[in-house]
Motif scaffolding. Structure first.
Motif, PDB file in Angstrom:
ATOM      1  N   ASP A   7       0.874  -1.208  -0.106  1.00 40.69           N
ATOM      2  CA  ASP A   7       0.058   0.034  -0.076  1.00 40.69           C
ATOM      3  C   ASP A   7       0.886   1.215  -0.066  1.00 40.69           C
ATOM      4  OD1 ASP A   7       0.911  -0.313   2.487  1.00 40.69           O
ATOM      5  OD2 ASP A   7      -1.108   0.373   3.437  1.00 40.69           O
ATOM      6  N   MET A  10       2.411   1.498  -3.460  1.00 36.83           N
ATOM      7  CA  MET A  10       1.510   2.021  -4.585  1.00 36.83           C
ATOM      8  C   MET A  10       1.249   3.503  -4.441  1.00 36.83           C
ATOM      9  SD  MET A  10      -1.027  -0.942  -5.318  1.00 36.83           S
ATOM     10  CE  MET A  10      -1.743  -0.812  -3.988  1.00 36.83           C
ATOM     11  N   ALA A  22      -5.315   3.092  -1.566  1.00 36.17           N
ATOM     12  CA  ALA A  22      -4.429   1.981  -1.998  1.00 36.17           C
ATOM     13  C   ALA A  22      -4.761   0.750  -1.101  1.00 36.17           C
ATOM     14  CB  ALA A  22      -3.072   1.999  -1.865  1.00 36.17           C
ATOM     15  N   CYS A  26      -6.595  -2.950  -1.761  1.00 34.97           N
ATOM     16  CA  CYS A  26      -6.094  -4.276  -1.448  1.00 34.97           C
ATOM     17  C   CYS A  26      -7.148  -4.956  -0.713  1.00 34.97           C
ATOM     18  CB  CYS A  26      -4.914  -4.078  -0.441  1.00 34.97           C
ATOM     19  SG  CYS A  26      -3.303  -3.581  -1.353  1.00 34.97           S
ATOM     20  N   ARG A  30      -8.473  -5.923  -5.203  1.00 33.38           N
ATOM     21  CA  ARG A  30      -8.155  -5.622  -6.606  1.00 33.38           C
ATOM     22  C   ARG A  30      -6.821  -5.543  -6.763  1.00 33.38           C
ATOM     23  NH1 ARG A  30     -12.654  -0.495  -6.738  1.00 33.38           N
ATOM     24  NH2 ARG A  30     -14.354  -1.773  -6.923  1.00 33.38           N
ATOM     25  N   ILE A  31      -5.857  -5.825  -5.844  1.00 33.11           N
ATOM     26  CA  ILE A  31      -4.611  -5.857  -5.918  1.00 33.11           C
ATOM     27  C   ILE A  31      -4.003  -7.461  -5.856  1.00 33.11           C
ATOM     28  CG2 ILE A  31      -2.228  -5.041  -5.322  1.00 33.11           C
ATOM     29  CD1 ILE A  31      -4.156  -2.799  -6.237  1.00 33.11           C
ATOM     30  N   SER A  32      -3.008  -7.643  -6.950  1.00 29.75           N
ATOM     31  CA  SER A  32      -2.743  -8.860  -6.817  1.00 29.75           C
ATOM     32  C   SER A  32      -0.814  -9.148  -7.138  1.00 29.75           C
ATOM     33  CB  SER A  32      -3.230  -9.947  -7.722  1.00 29.75           C
ATOM     34  OG  SER A  32      -3.199  -9.416  -9.123  1.00 29.75           O
ATOM     35  N   ILE A  50       3.182  -6.771 -10.151  1.00 29.52           N
ATOM     36  CA  ILE A  50       1.858  -6.123  -9.203  1.00 29.52           C
ATOM     37  C   ILE A  50       0.927  -5.956 -10.507  1.00 29.52           C
ATOM     38  CG2 ILE A  50       0.711  -4.419  -7.850  1.00 29.52           C
ATOM     39  CD1 ILE A  50       3.724  -4.060  -6.876  1.00 29.52           C
ATOM     40  N   VAL A  52      -2.861  -4.195 -10.791  1.00 30.16           N
ATOM     41  CA  VAL A  52      -3.829  -3.564 -10.192  1.00 30.16           C
ATOM     42  C   VAL A  52      -5.446  -3.291 -11.114  1.00 30.16           C
ATOM     43  CG1 VAL A  52      -4.356  -0.983  -9.283  1.00 30.16           C
ATOM     44  CG2 VAL A  52      -2.335  -1.929  -9.163  1.00 30.16           C
ATOM     45  N   THR A  58      -6.912  -3.772 -16.407  1.00 27.06           N
ATOM     46  CA  THR A  58      -6.053  -4.316 -15.527  1.00 27.06           C
ATOM     47  C   THR A  58      -4.812  -3.881 -15.521  1.00 27.06           C
ATOM     48  OG1 THR A  58      -7.492  -6.212 -14.973  1.00 27.06           O
ATOM     49  CG2 THR A  58      -5.032  -6.551 -14.206  1.00 27.06           C
TER      50      THR A  58
END
Length: 138
Positions: A7, A10, A22, A26, A30-32, A50, A52, A58
């Motif tokens: 976080d 980003m 951010a 998470c 939505r964040i991987s 990453i 997003v 994406t």
């Protein structure tokens, strides 16, 4: 610095405007990182990829350096590499073109300008070529 919280990173590289946003991304899944969903406290290291999700696109970023302090916009390319595929950008363009047809919930009524743009966009093109001369007296 070899690791940083996702976080903070980003926020520092300006993917999100605030760290709270951010962390919320998470939390919403939505964040991987390298294909696995990430919590806000998850640490990243150089070389991680990453993803997003900011619907409908994406975005993908490769971590070059880890930082937790916000840097100027000119220094961002030293910290990350944008590896988003071109088809995602095409998706973004398509949503911009057709964005006023499917209005987002809560945006209110369309303005006159929105209505006119919608009519211009949805008007059948084949009708412009006809020159109708109807004689109703016959």
């Amino acid at each position: 610095m070899s690791e940083a919280r996702i976080d903070k990173w980003m926020w520092a590289v300006r993917i999100f405007k605030t760290r709270t946003i951010a962390a919320e991304a998470c939390k919403k899944g939505r964040i991987s990182i390298n294909g696995a969903l990430a919590k806000a406290a998850r640490t990243i290291k150089p070389g991680d990829v990453i993803q997003v999700r900011k619907p409908p696109v994406t975005y993908s970023f490769k971590v070059l350096q880890t930082i937790e302090k916000r840097v100027g916009a000119k220094l961002v390319p030293e910290m990350m590499e944008n590896i988003t595929t071109p088809d995602q950008y095409e998706l973004l363009e398509m949503s911009k073109v057709s964005g006023f047809i499917n209005r987002a919930k809560g945006t209110g009524r369309p303005t006159k300008k929105d209505r006119r743009e919608l009519e211009d966009f949805t008007a059948p093109e084949f009708m412009d070529d006809f020159d109708f001369d109807f004689d109703f007296e016959e």
